[in-house]
Scaffold this motif. Structure first.
Motif, PDB file in Angstrom:
ATOM      1  N   LEU A 135      -6.793  -3.757   6.001  1.00  0.00           N
ATOM      2  CA  LEU A 135      -5.816  -3.929   4.925  1.00  0.00           C
ATOM      3  C   LEU A 135      -5.401  -5.375   4.664  1.00  0.00           C
TER       4      LEU A 135
ATOM      5  N   ARG B  44       0.859  -1.198   0.000  1.00  0.00           N
ATOM      6  CA  ARG B  44       0.000   0.000   0.000  1.00  0.00           C
ATOM      7  C   ARG B  44       0.885   1.234   0.000  1.00  0.00           C
TER       8      ARG B  44
ATOM      9  N   TRP C 248       1.521   4.757   1.539  1.00  0.00           N
ATOM     10  CA  TRP C 248       1.197   5.468   2.774  1.00  0.00           C
ATOM     11  C   TRP C 248       1.472   6.951   2.595  1.00  0.00           C
TER      12      TRP C 248
ATOM     13  N   PRO D 187      -3.272   5.211   4.501  1.00  0.00           N
ATOM     14  CA  PRO D 187      -3.121   4.554   3.202  1.00  0.00           C
ATOM     15  C   PRO D 187      -3.839   5.355   2.110  1.00  0.00           C
TER      16      PRO D 187
ATOM     17  N   VAL E 255      -5.295   4.327  -0.360  1.00  0.00           N
ATOM     18  CA  VAL E 255      -6.511   3.631  -0.771  1.00  0.00           C
ATOM     19  C   VAL E 255      -7.742   4.133   0.007  1.00  0.00           C
TER      20      VAL E 255
END
Length: 113
Positions: A83, A8, A10, A48, A50
């Protein structure tokens, strides 16, 4: 995060503020309001990427974070759960949220209490 956590990206609070065209203070407020979730990595709060979509916090994230918090999860535990692949979902809960499976994710989160 464990080995089965997908890679991921960050972001720091200033990075998120830039991406959302707002101030670091407003990003911290979003964290307090559970619109975003952040953890400390090497003494720096990170989020994150996302968790952001279309230059906004992912709308489905807030309610899910509240459910996890109500279930007794710490921010670190919540982050890990979101996650990492959740066996009952077949994917990481954040990926299920991105796929429009909000109700299913929250049902699984509530069952963890």
């Amino acid at each position: 995060m464990s080995e089965n956590t997908p890679s991921r990206t960050w972001l720091t609070i200033p990075d998120v503020a830039d991406q959302l065209a707002t101030t670091p203070g407003r990003v911290r407020k979003m964290i307090e309001e559970h619109s975003l979730l952040a953890i400390r990595r090497e003494k720096v709060l990170v989020i994150p990427s996302v968790f952001l979509r279309d230059d906004e916090p992912l709308p489905e994230l807030r309610g899910t974070v509240v459910v996890l918090q109500d279930s007794g999860f710490s921010p670190d535990e919540s982050m890990q759960w979101l996650l990492e692949v959740e066996e009952s979902l077949g994917v990481a809960p954040i990926d299920a949220l991105l796929a429009g499976r909000k109700a299913e994710v929250r049902r699984v989160a509530q069952a963890l209490a």
